[in-house]
Design a protein around this motif. Structure first.
Motif, PDB file in Angstrom:
ATOM      1  N   GLY A 203       8.817   1.884  13.841  1.00  0.00           N
ATOM      2  CA  GLY A 203       8.160   1.343  12.653  1.00  0.00           C
ATOM      3  C   GLY A 203       8.586   2.031  11.368  1.00  0.00           C
ATOM      4  O   GLY A 203       8.658   1.399  10.318  1.00  0.00           O
ATOM      5  N   TYR A 204       8.864   3.302  11.452  1.00  0.00           N
ATOM      6  CA  TYR A 204       9.349   4.051  10.291  1.00  0.00           C
ATOM      7  C   TYR A 204      10.653   3.448   9.786  1.00  0.00           C
ATOM      8  O   TYR A 204      10.828   3.202   8.596  1.00  0.00           O
ATOM      9  CB  TYR A 204       9.543   5.521  10.674  1.00  0.00           C
ATOM     10  N   TRP A 205      11.579   3.207  10.715  1.00  0.00           N
ATOM     11  CA  TRP A 205      12.891   2.658  10.342  1.00  0.00           C
ATOM     12  C   TRP A 205      12.773   1.205   9.888  1.00  0.00           C
ATOM     13  O   TRP A 205      13.438   0.786   8.930  1.00  0.00           O
ATOM     14  CB  TRP A 205      13.868   2.798  11.508  1.00  0.00           C
ATOM     15  N   LEU A 206      11.897   0.436  10.542  1.00  0.00           N
ATOM     16  CA  LEU A 206      11.674  -0.952  10.109  1.00  0.00           C
ATOM     17  C   LEU A 206      11.127  -0.985   8.691  1.00  0.00           C
ATOM     18  O   LEU A 206      11.563  -1.779   7.860  1.00  0.00           O
ATOM     19  CB  LEU A 206      10.693  -1.663  11.044  1.00  0.00           C
ATOM     20  N   ARG A 207      10.174  -0.110   8.410  1.00  0.00           N
ATOM     21  CA  ARG A 207       9.557  -0.081   7.086  1.00  0.00           C
ATOM     22  C   ARG A 207      10.561   0.358   6.019  1.00  0.00           C
ATOM     23  O   ARG A 207      10.573  -0.171   4.916  1.00  0.00           O
ATOM     24  CB  ARG A 207       8.358   0.877   7.115  1.00  0.00           C
ATOM     25  N   MET A 208      11.431   1.323   6.364  1.00  0.00           N
ATOM     26  CA  MET A 208      12.429   1.778   5.402  1.00  0.00           C
ATOM     27  C   MET A 208      13.353   0.618   5.004  1.00  0.00           C
ATOM     28  O   MET A 208      13.601   0.381   3.821  1.00  0.00           O
ATOM     29  CB  MET A 208      13.251   2.937   5.968  1.00  0.00           C
ATOM     30  N   VAL A 209      13.826  -0.099   6.005  1.00  0.00           N
ATOM     31  CA  VAL A 209      14.722  -1.229   5.726  1.00  0.00           C
ATOM     32  C   VAL A 209      13.954  -2.353   5.030  1.00  0.00           C
ATOM     33  O   VAL A 209      14.409  -2.898   4.019  1.00  0.00           O
ATOM     34  CB  VAL A 209      15.394  -1.737   7.021  1.00  0.00           C
ATOM     35  N   SER A 210      12.771  -2.671   5.546  1.00  0.00           N
ATOM     36  CA  SER A 210      11.981  -3.753   4.965  1.00  0.00           C
ATOM     37  C   SER A 210      11.654  -3.487   3.502  1.00  0.00           C
ATOM     38  O   SER A 210      11.772  -4.381   2.655  1.00  0.00           O
ATOM     39  CB  SER A 210      10.693  -3.940   5.764  1.00  0.00           C
ATOM     40  N   ASN A 211      11.234  -2.267   3.188  1.00  0.00           N
ATOM     41  CA  ASN A 211      10.915  -1.926   1.803  1.00  0.00           C
ATOM     42  C   ASN A 211      12.132  -2.096   0.901  1.00  0.00           C
ATOM     43  O   ASN A 211      12.034  -2.661  -0.198  1.00  0.00           O
ATOM     44  CB  ASN A 211      10.400  -0.488   1.694  1.00  0.00           C
ATOM     45  N   ALA A 212      13.279  -1.602   1.353  1.00  0.00           N
ATOM     46  CA  ALA A 212      14.487  -1.699   0.532  1.00  0.00           C
ATOM     47  C   ALA A 212      14.894  -3.152   0.308  1.00  0.00           C
ATOM     48  O   ALA A 212      15.172  -3.568  -0.820  1.00  0.00           O
ATOM     49  CB  ALA A 212      15.632  -0.920   1.174  1.00  0.00           C
ATOM     50  N   VAL A 213      14.916  -3.940   1.379  1.00  0.00           N
ATOM     51  CA  VAL A 213      15.298  -5.348   1.272  1.00  0.00           C
ATOM     52  C   VAL A 213      14.335  -6.084   0.347  1.00  0.00           C
ATOM     53  O   VAL A 213      14.750  -6.805  -0.564  1.00  0.00           O
ATOM     54  CB  VAL A 213      15.328  -6.016   2.669  1.00  0.00           C
ATOM     55  N   SER A 214      13.041  -5.887   0.563  1.00  0.00           N
ATOM     56  CA  SER A 214      12.024  -6.598  -0.214  1.00  0.00           C
ATOM     57  C   SER A 214      12.016  -6.178  -1.679  1.00  0.00           C
ATOM     58  O   SER A 214      11.929  -7.019  -2.572  1.00  0.00           O
ATOM     59  CB  SER A 214      10.638  -6.350   0.390  1.00  0.00           C
ATOM     60  N   GLN A 215      12.103  -4.880  -1.927  1.00  0.00           N
ATOM     61  CA  GLN A 215      12.058  -4.397  -3.307  1.00  0.00           C
ATOM     62  C   GLN A 215      13.289  -4.821  -4.100  1.00  0.00           C
ATOM     63  O   GLN A 215      13.176  -5.204  -5.264  1.00  0.00           O
ATOM     64  CB  GLN A 215      11.864  -2.881  -3.328  1.00  0.00           C
TER      65      GLN A 215
END
Length: 147
Positions: A11-23
């Protein structure tokens, strides 16, 4: 008791990628005067001639109140119109300006996708997509990721 490191969690890695893509995508569409939620709303309206707010709420996995607020914002921007549906509620449609903006926003979404996931091999990208879709289905997730 041992305490796990954050980086040991998927989840840490998913959130890191998700945050970057979304932002990054949020910054790009902001230049066009819309939010990611507004873009998602507009894209949901794009394929039809008009949609009832309740149907749109079901389609996007959002509450009717959230749909109403998004519709209000997009109406005020001249991108969505409301019409009465013969005493049976309202129909939401893209205005000509809104309809013309969707392909440009879709191209931005495609470019953002390629920027991040184009770094993967085609096989890895397909595998990641299958895994994430499987998790969504198995967890019964239905709310559109608009924030």
């Amino acid at each position: 008791m041992p305490v796990s490191n954050l980086t040991e969690h998927t989840g840490y890695w998913l959130r890191m990628v998700s945050n970057a893509v979304s932002q990054d995508f949020a910054r790009k569409v902001a230049v066009e005067g819309v939010t990611v939620a507004e873009w998602s709303f507009m894209r949901a309206l794009f394929d039809g001639d008009g949609t009832a707010p309740t149907a749109l709420a079901d389609q996007m996995g959002m509450t009717r109140g959230a749909i109403s607020k998004l519709a209000d914002r997009l109406v005020s921007k001249g991108l969505v119109s409301r019409a009465e549906a013969g005493g049976r509620g309202q129909i939401l449609s893209l205005t000509p300006t809104g309809r013309a903006q969707v392909p440009a926003l879709a191209a931005m979404a495609d470019a953002n996708e390629a920027e991040y996931f184009g770094l993967l091999t085609g096989e890895d990208r397909e595998a990641l997509g299958r895994i994430l879709q499987s998790l969504v289905e198995r967890r019964g997730l239905t709310q559109a990721p608009v924030d």
